[in-house]
Design an enzyme around this catalytic site. Structure first.
Site, PDB file in Angstrom:
ATOM      1  N   ARG A   1     -31.474  18.228 -92.037  1.00 39.37           N
ATOM      2  CA  ARG A   1     -32.477  19.081 -91.362  1.00 39.37           C
ATOM      3  C   ARG A   1     -32.079  20.554 -91.447  1.00 39.37           C
ATOM      4  O   ARG A   1     -32.937  21.418 -91.634  1.00 39.37           O
ATOM      5  CB  ARG A   1     -32.662  18.648 -89.912  1.00 39.37           C
ATOM      6  CG  ARG A   1     -33.319  17.275 -89.858  1.00 39.37           C
ATOM      7  CD  ARG A   1     -33.989  16.925 -88.552  1.00 39.37           C
ATOM      8  NE  ARG A   1     -34.462  15.560 -88.648  1.00 39.37           N
ATOM      9  CZ  ARG A   1     -34.498  14.680 -87.660  1.00 39.37           C
ATOM     10  NH1 ARG A   1     -34.103  15.035 -86.457  1.00 39.37           N
ATOM     11  NH2 ARG A   1     -34.944  13.455 -87.854  1.00 39.37           N
TER      12      ARG A   1
ATOM     13  N   GLU B   1     -33.406   1.720 -76.867  1.00 41.42           N
ATOM     14  CA  GLU B   1     -34.424   2.264 -77.784  1.00 41.42           C
ATOM     15  C   GLU B   1     -34.718   1.299 -78.941  1.00 41.42           C
ATOM     16  O   GLU B   1     -34.029   1.325 -79.963  1.00 41.42           O
ATOM     17  CB  GLU B   1     -33.961   3.614 -78.347  1.00 41.42           C
ATOM     18  CG  GLU B   1     -34.969   4.231 -79.305  1.00 41.42           C
ATOM     19  CD  GLU B   1     -34.561   5.609 -79.834  1.00 41.42           C
ATOM     20  OE1 GLU B   1     -33.453   6.074 -79.543  1.00 41.42           O
ATOM     21  OE2 GLU B   1     -35.366   6.209 -80.550  1.00 41.42           O
TER      22      GLU B   1
ATOM     23  N   ARG C   1     -37.512  15.443 -82.648  1.00 38.39           N
ATOM     24  CA  ARG C   1     -38.230  16.375 -83.525  1.00 38.39           C
ATOM     25  C   ARG C   1     -39.371  17.122 -82.845  1.00 38.39           C
ATOM     26  O   ARG C   1     -39.579  18.308 -83.094  1.00 38.39           O
ATOM     27  CB  ARG C   1     -38.757  15.612 -84.750  1.00 38.39           C
ATOM     28  CG  ARG C   1     -37.664  15.240 -85.718  1.00 38.39           C
ATOM     29  CD  ARG C   1     -38.089  14.149 -86.659  1.00 38.39           C
ATOM     30  NE  ARG C   1     -38.144  12.848 -86.012  1.00 38.39           N
ATOM     31  CZ  ARG C   1     -38.525  11.725 -86.602  1.00 38.39           C
ATOM     32  NH1 ARG C   1     -38.903  11.753 -87.852  1.00 38.39           N
ATOM     33  NH2 ARG C   1     -38.516  10.582 -85.948  1.00 38.39           N
TER      34      ARG C   1
ATOM     35  N   LYS D   1     -36.692   3.401 -74.069  1.00 38.10           N
ATOM     36  CA  LYS D   1     -37.207   4.463 -74.954  1.00 38.10           C
ATOM     37  C   LYS D   1     -37.984   3.819 -76.099  1.00 38.10           C
ATOM     38  O   LYS D   1     -37.416   3.528 -77.159  1.00 38.10           O
ATOM     39  CB  LYS D   1     -36.038   5.304 -75.475  1.00 38.10           C
ATOM     40  CG  LYS D   1     -36.436   6.396 -76.460  1.00 38.10           C
ATOM     41  CD  LYS D   1     -35.333   7.432 -76.627  1.00 38.10           C
ATOM     42  CE  LYS D   1     -35.666   8.416 -77.725  1.00 38.10           C
ATOM     43  NZ  LYS D   1     -34.789   9.590 -77.720  1.00 38.10           N
TER      44      LYS D   1
ATOM     45  N   GLY E   1     -41.832  11.143 -85.375  1.00 34.10           N
ATOM     46  CA  GLY E   1     -42.428  11.751 -86.561  1.00 34.10           C
ATOM     47  C   GLY E   1     -43.857  12.247 -86.315  1.00 34.10           C
ATOM     48  O   GLY E   1     -44.490  12.781 -87.221  1.00 34.10           O
TER      49      GLY E   1
END
Ligand code: 13P
Length: 326
Positions: A32, A176, A290, A218, A262
């Site tokens: 990233r 998660e 993100r 999550k 995303g």
């Protein structure tokens, strides 16, 4: 001990706050940074995380920050350890403790998350250095004949073993199970797989004796696959997501904090806001990565003179998400 777990779990999901996921692995964070034109060094990963957590008034919309092991062991410019700096900012420090999703043997295209070996000792160490909660991410892939029951079971079992170890160490587990958006599947298929994944996870948590009031789930939102060509309105996403959660989750669960997976920052926020129109026994908040930090990374792009711009970009994403769950 139980009271401490419950108190931390409630604080993590307390309105109007959510959780900032800043726990990208060294590999993910490096790519990233490179995409943003920033050299992928340990110092730049550290400086980026320091920029994020020094955002003025961050604690107003953020209850906790999930750190990676690398950041947990780094220091701020003034010499403070990251977890202790978060405590000083009135934000709970969390730690990602899985070691990543690896190919699942004899199950082509599927993954299982690793990291259980030696986990008890690692958790004790993190707790002694200030961690209050942990995270483990399982990845469920939708595809031709996927997910298999084997992948759902293996991932759910690992999540439950992790969660039990966390609670033994008085750490709140973030559980998660992420059903990926990747693929051309319909929203119906996402709902079906999300429900199956959650059923497996809840059954394993129950068998392992995990206390749900000291646990934060999550999950992904229920959305059409990213290459399906379909778009669902926030109202539809909210309705399908809440119906799926209601079908599976016991009331005792401390709360739900969604990943963004995303989705664009604006879409993730709109979907989160639409969920609040539904009554649920558990608070529904955000634990975005993100969707909170992408604009901040772009604005900062590794330039020490752009720290305030990066922080403003993060604040501009925290604010509407916090308002959505207020
Ligand atoms: P995203 O919100 O970018 O999906 O990240 C959340 C997260 O913590 C993934 O493990």
């Amino acid at each position: 001990m139980i009271e401490a777990l419950h108190g931390t779990a409630q604080a993590m999901v307390s309105r109007p706050r959510g959780i900032l996921a800043a726990d990208e692995s060294i590999g993910t964070m490096s790519s990233r940074l490179e995409k943003a034109g920033v050299p992928a060094t340990a110092e730049n990963r550290r400086a980026y995380r320091e920029m994020l957590l020094r955002t003025p008034e961050l604690h107003r919309g953020i209850s906790g920050v999930i750190l990676s092991d690398e950041t947990f062991n780094q220091k701020l410019d003034d010499g403070q350890d990251f977890p202790l700096a978060l405590h000083a900012l009135n934000i709970l420090p969390g730690i990602k403790v899985d070691t990543g999703a690896k190919p699942l043997a004899l199950s082509p295209g599927e993954k299982v998350t690793e990291g259980l070996d030696g986990l008890r000792d690692r958790l004790k160490d993190y707790v002694s250095r200030g961690a209050r909660f942990a995270k483990w991410r399982a990845v469920i892939i939708i595809g031709d004949g996927l997910p298999t029951r084997n992948a759902l079971r293996a991932n759910a079992h690992a999540l439950a073993r992790y969660a039990a170890l966390c609670q033994e160490s008085v750490l709140v587990p973030i559980v998660e199970p992420e059903v990926l958006m990747d693929g051309d599947h319909t929203i119906d298929r996402c709902a079906e797989v999300t429900r199956a994944a959650l059923e497996h996870v809840l059954a394993e948590l129950d068998e392992a004796g995990v206390d749900l009031a000291g646990t934060v789930l999550k999950p992904n939102m229920v959305v059409p696959g990213s290459t399906s060509g379909q778009q669902a309105s926030p109202e539809e996403v909210a309705e399908r997501t809440v119906a799926t959660l209601r079908a599976v989750l016991p009331e005792a669960l401390a709360g739900v904090a969604f990943l963004s997976g995303g989705q664009s920052p604006e879409v993730a926020t709109a979907n989160l806001a639409a969920m609040q129109k539904h009554e649920t026994p558990w608070p529904l908040t955000f634990s975005f990565g993100r969707a909170l930090v992408d604009p901040a990374l772009k604005a900062w792009h590794g330039d020490p003179t752009q720290v305030a711009e990066g922080q403003q970009a993060l604040a501009d994403r925290v604010e509407p998400n916090s308002a959505a769950v207020a």
